[in-house]
Design a protein around this motif. Structure first.
Motif, PDB file in Angstrom:
ATOM      1  N   ALA A 114      14.062  52.313  29.562  1.00 10.74           N
ATOM      2  CA  ALA A 114      12.782  51.568  29.387  1.00 10.74           C
ATOM      3  C   ALA A 114      11.521  52.408  30.234  1.00 10.74           C
ATOM      4  CB  ALA A 114      12.476  50.209  29.739  1.00 10.74           C
ATOM      5  N   TYR A 115      11.939  52.847  31.271  1.00  6.84           N
ATOM      6  CA  TYR A 115      10.917  53.910  31.677  1.00  6.84           C
ATOM      7  C   TYR A 115      10.315  55.039  31.027  1.00  6.84           C
ATOM      8  CZ  TYR A 115      11.488  51.707  36.596  1.00  6.84           C
ATOM      9  OH  TYR A 115      11.363  51.051  37.526  1.00  6.84           O
ATOM     10  N   GLN A 116      11.178  55.580  30.356  1.00 13.36           N
ATOM     11  CA  GLN A 116      10.950  56.586  29.377  1.00 13.36           C
ATOM     12  C   GLN A 116      10.222  58.129  29.963  1.00 13.36           C
ATOM     13  OE1 GLN A 116       8.346  55.538  26.105  1.00 13.36           O
ATOM     14  NE2 GLN A 116       9.805  54.081  25.560  1.00 13.36           N
ATOM     15  N   ASP A 117       9.392  57.931  30.815  1.00 14.26           N
ATOM     16  CA  ASP A 117       8.785  59.014  31.540  1.00 14.26           C
ATOM     17  C   ASP A 117       9.433  58.862  32.681  1.00 14.26           C
ATOM     18  OD1 ASP A 117       7.308  60.469  32.996  1.00 14.26           O
ATOM     19  OD2 ASP A 117       5.311  59.584  32.625  1.00 14.26           O
ATOM     20  N   PRO A 118       9.982  59.970  33.196  1.00 16.07           N
ATOM     21  CA  PRO A 118      10.955  60.104  34.463  1.00 16.07           C
ATOM     22  C   PRO A 118       9.845  59.990  35.712  1.00 16.07           C
ATOM     23  CG  PRO A 118      11.612  61.827  33.162  1.00 16.07           C
ATOM     24  CD  PRO A 118      10.374  60.954  32.289  1.00 16.07           C
ATOM     25  N   GLY A 119       8.677  60.459  35.502  1.00 13.59           N
ATOM     26  CA  GLY A 119       7.689  60.475  36.612  1.00 13.59           C
ATOM     27  C   GLY A 119       7.437  58.865  36.877  1.00 13.59           C
ATOM     28  N   LEU A 120       7.648  57.965  36.104  1.00 10.88           N
ATOM     29  CA  LEU A 120       7.458  56.487  36.341  1.00 10.88           C
ATOM     30  C   LEU A 120       8.518  55.869  37.262  1.00 10.88           C
ATOM     31  CD1 LEU A 120       5.989  55.024  33.215  1.00 10.88           C
ATOM     32  CD2 LEU A 120       4.494  55.679  35.117  1.00 10.88           C
TER      33      LEU A 120
ATOM     34  N   GLY B   8      29.673  57.162  33.248  1.00  8.52           N
ATOM     35  CA  GLY B   8      28.923  56.410  32.175  1.00  8.52           C
ATOM     36  C   GLY B   8      27.515  56.488  32.503  1.00  8.52           C
ATOM     37  N   TRP B   9      26.876  56.966  33.660  1.00  7.71           N
ATOM     38  CA  TRP B   9      25.531  56.805  34.045  1.00  7.71           C
ATOM     39  C   TRP B   9      24.853  58.173  34.098  1.00  7.71           C
ATOM     40  CZ3 TRP B   9      24.540  52.882  38.676  1.00  7.71           C
ATOM     41  CH2 TRP B   9      24.616  51.782  38.205  1.00  7.71           C
ATOM     42  N   LEU B  10      23.740  58.450  33.499  1.00  2.00           N
ATOM     43  CA  LEU B  10      22.933  59.553  33.616  1.00  2.00           C
ATOM     44  C   LEU B  10      22.301  59.563  34.912  1.00  2.00           C
ATOM     45  CD1 LEU B  10      21.307  59.331  29.937  1.00  2.00           C
ATOM     46  CD2 LEU B  10      23.237  60.565  30.773  1.00  2.00           C
ATOM     47  N   VAL B  11      21.630  60.492  35.337  1.00  2.00           N
ATOM     48  CA  VAL B  11      20.918  60.572  36.300  1.00  2.00           C
ATOM     49  C   VAL B  11      19.717  59.568  36.544  1.00  2.00           C
ATOM     50  CG1 VAL B  11      19.211  61.836  37.706  1.00  2.00           C
ATOM     51  CG2 VAL B  11      21.256  62.959  36.901  1.00  2.00           C
ATOM     52  N   ARG B  12      19.215  59.223  35.389  1.00  2.00           N
ATOM     53  CA  ARG B  12      18.090  58.242  35.340  1.00  2.00           C
ATOM     54  C   ARG B  12      18.599  56.784  35.532  1.00  2.00           C
ATOM     55  NH1 ARG B  12      16.745  58.106  28.866  1.00  2.00           N
ATOM     56  NH2 ARG B  12      18.494  56.722  28.218  1.00  2.00           N
ATOM     57  N   ASP B  13      19.932  56.556  35.207  1.00  2.00           N
ATOM     58  CA  ASP B  13      20.572  55.169  35.320  1.00  2.00           C
ATOM     59  C   ASP B  13      20.675  55.193  36.873  1.00  2.00           C
ATOM     60  OD1 ASP B  13      20.461  55.076  32.835  1.00  2.00           O
ATOM     61  OD2 ASP B  13      22.409  56.007  32.643  1.00  2.00           O
ATOM     62  N   LEU B  14      21.346  56.178  37.413  1.00  2.00           N
ATOM     63  CA  LEU B  14      21.514  56.255  38.878  1.00  2.00           C
ATOM     64  C   LEU B  14      20.315  55.903  39.860  1.00  2.00           C
ATOM     65  CD1 LEU B  14      23.021  56.789  41.437  1.00  2.00           C
ATOM     66  CD2 LEU B  14      22.850  59.181  41.317  1.00  2.00           C
ATOM     67  N   VAL B  15      19.192  56.350  39.422  1.00  2.00           N
ATOM     68  CA  VAL B  15      17.904  56.432  40.019  1.00  2.00           C
ATOM     69  C   VAL B  15      17.494  55.091  40.094  1.00  2.00           C
ATOM     70  CG1 VAL B  15      15.410  57.129  40.225  1.00  2.00           C
ATOM     71  CG2 VAL B  15      17.245  58.888  39.955  1.00  2.00           C
ATOM     72  N   CYS B  16      17.662  54.385  38.755  1.00  2.60           N
ATOM     73  CA  CYS B  16      17.243  52.710  38.677  1.00  2.60           C
ATOM     74  C   CYS B  16      17.977  52.104  39.426  1.00  2.60           C
ATOM     75  CB  CYS B  16      17.386  52.631  36.961  1.00  2.60           C
ATOM     76  SG  CYS B  16      16.834  51.051  36.542  1.00  2.60           S
ATOM     77  N   HIS B  17      19.426  52.469  39.695  1.00  8.99           N
ATOM     78  CA  HIS B  17      20.127  51.689  40.470  1.00  8.99           C
ATOM     79  C   HIS B  17      19.730  51.701  41.692  1.00  8.99           C
ATOM     80  CE1 HIS B  17      23.820  50.276  42.303  1.00  8.99           C
ATOM     81  NE2 HIS B  17      23.742  51.177  43.013  1.00  8.99           N
TER      82      HIS B  17
ATOM     83  N   LEU C  75      25.039  43.475  35.268  1.00  5.41           N
ATOM     84  CA  LEU C  75      24.035  44.155  35.883  1.00  5.41           C
ATOM     85  C   LEU C  75      24.077  45.694  35.655  1.00  5.41           C
ATOM     86  CD1 LEU C  75      21.829  44.176  37.968  1.00  5.41           C
ATOM     87  CD2 LEU C  75      23.530  44.366  39.605  1.00  5.41           C
ATOM     88  N   ASP C  76      25.323  46.242  35.435  1.00  2.96           N
ATOM     89  CA  ASP C  76      25.394  47.464  35.113  1.00  2.96           C
ATOM     90  C   ASP C  76      24.854  47.776  33.681  1.00  2.96           C
ATOM     91  OD1 ASP C  76      27.019  48.019  37.384  1.00  2.96           O
ATOM     92  OD2 ASP C  76      28.602  48.207  36.594  1.00  2.96           O
ATOM     93  N   ALA C  77      24.996  47.024  32.699  1.00  2.00           N
ATOM     94  CA  ALA C  77      24.360  47.312  31.373  1.00  2.00           C
ATOM     95  C   ALA C  77      22.806  46.939  31.408  1.00  2.00           C
ATOM     96  CB  ALA C  77      24.780  46.227  30.447  1.00  2.00           C
ATOM     97  N   LEU C  78      22.408  46.117  32.394  1.00  7.38           N
ATOM     98  CA  LEU C  78      21.050  45.960  32.559  1.00  7.38           C
ATOM     99  C   LEU C  78      20.319  47.305  33.162  1.00  7.38           C
ATOM    100  CD1 LEU C  78      18.258  44.264  32.455  1.00  7.38           C
ATOM    101  CD2 LEU C  78      19.051  43.229  34.914  1.00  7.38           C
ATOM    102  N   THR C  79      21.110  47.826  34.185  1.00  8.63           N
ATOM    103  CA  THR C  79      20.370  48.996  34.901  1.00  8.63           C
ATOM    104  C   THR C  79      20.414  50.062  33.683  1.00  8.63           C
ATOM    105  OG1 THR C  79      21.605  48.455  36.774  1.00  8.63           O
ATOM    106  CG2 THR C  79      21.084  50.708  36.554  1.00  8.63           C
ATOM    107  N   VAL C  80      21.236  50.379  32.923  1.00  8.50           N
ATOM    108  CA  VAL C  80      21.122  51.338  31.839  1.00  8.50           C
ATOM    109  C   VAL C  80      19.800  51.276  31.032  1.00  8.50           C
ATOM    110  CG1 VAL C  80      22.146  52.470  29.920  1.00  8.50           C
ATOM    111  CG2 VAL C  80      23.442  52.062  31.732  1.00  8.50           C
ATOM    112  N   ARG C  81      19.860  49.918  30.387  1.00 12.97           N
ATOM    113  CA  ARG C  81      18.496  49.539  29.748  1.00 12.97           C
ATOM    114  C   ARG C  81      17.170  49.655  30.386  1.00 12.97           C
ATOM    115  NH1 ARG C  81      22.321  45.003  28.187  1.00 12.97           N
ATOM    116  NH2 ARG C  81      20.766  43.779  29.379  1.00 12.97           N
TER     117      ARG C  81
END
Length: 218
Positions: A91-97, A31-40, A81-87
């Protein structure tokens, strides 16, 4: 302590090399994209910094193995917390950030681990353990998430071999049983945590251990 630093540095380096488009690809975390994993991972790095800065004079209540709780089922995504991580990841939008934030706080967590007294006791999640045990537990965390990062991205380099071996030994201690020697460390970790279903041949190798798997770590 050194293995924590090497495993964490390898994971951060792998994220740093990801092209932007890969952040929208699936990860090995259901259920997580790579961006969600990196945010985690950013949140994990914050936890490391908080815990290492939370000394405790009490006796240790857990170690690197008993730190982990076994759950009855895998995460469903319903946890707040899982739901917050995805949101938060979206919110970062730019992967560079997101990449920059992980490098920034992740580097600080790595430095804090180097400076930590291995024998010092720290507190987290209402438990007390030595800094060495806490950081050792995170070798399993980093290694599993490195495998999650690479699950659908074959160009991502694998985790360090010594990290894979230590993570396997930790998972075996948690399971209270050894995985068959014929299984690679990677296969043992993926099968043991339910990230990959066993083949019929692997079921035969696992024998009675099959009925005790997967282990859902929390």
């Amino acid at each position: 302590m050194d293995l924590f630093v090497r495993s964490w540095a390898a994971l951060r380096a792998a994220v740093a090399e990801l092209p932007d488009q890969d952040f929208a690809r699936p990860s090995g975390c259901a259920g997580w994209l790579v961006r969600d994993l990196v945010c985690h991972l950013v949140i994990d790095a914050q936890d490391v910094l908080i815990t290492l800065a939370t000394p405790d004079d009490g006796e240790a209540t857990v170690d690197a193995v008993t730190y982990w709780n076994l759950q009855d089922a895998p995460p469903t995504g319903d946890d707040p917390l899982d739901a917050l991580t995805v949101r938060l990841a979206a919110a970062y939008q730019d992967p560079g950030l997101l990449r920059f934030h992980l490098d920034d706080i992740g580097s600080a967590a790595g430095r804090a681990a180097v400076l930590a007294d291995p024998a010092a006791r720290v507190s987290t999640q209402d438990q007390v353990l030595t800094a060495a045990d806490y950081l050792t537990a995170y070798v399993l965390e980093w290694t599993l998430h490195h495998l999650d990062l690479a699950a659908h991205l074959p160009a991502v380099p694998p985790p360090p071999a010594e990290g894979l071996a230590r993570a396997r030994s930790l998972l075996e201690e948690i399971a209270g049983a050894l995985f068959p020697a014929a299984l690679t460390d990677t296969d043992a970790l993926l099968l043991g945590t339910g990230r990959r279903p066993p083949t019929e041949a692997q079921r035969t190798e696992l024998g009675s251990l099959t009925d005790r798997l997967p282990l859902h770590l929390g």
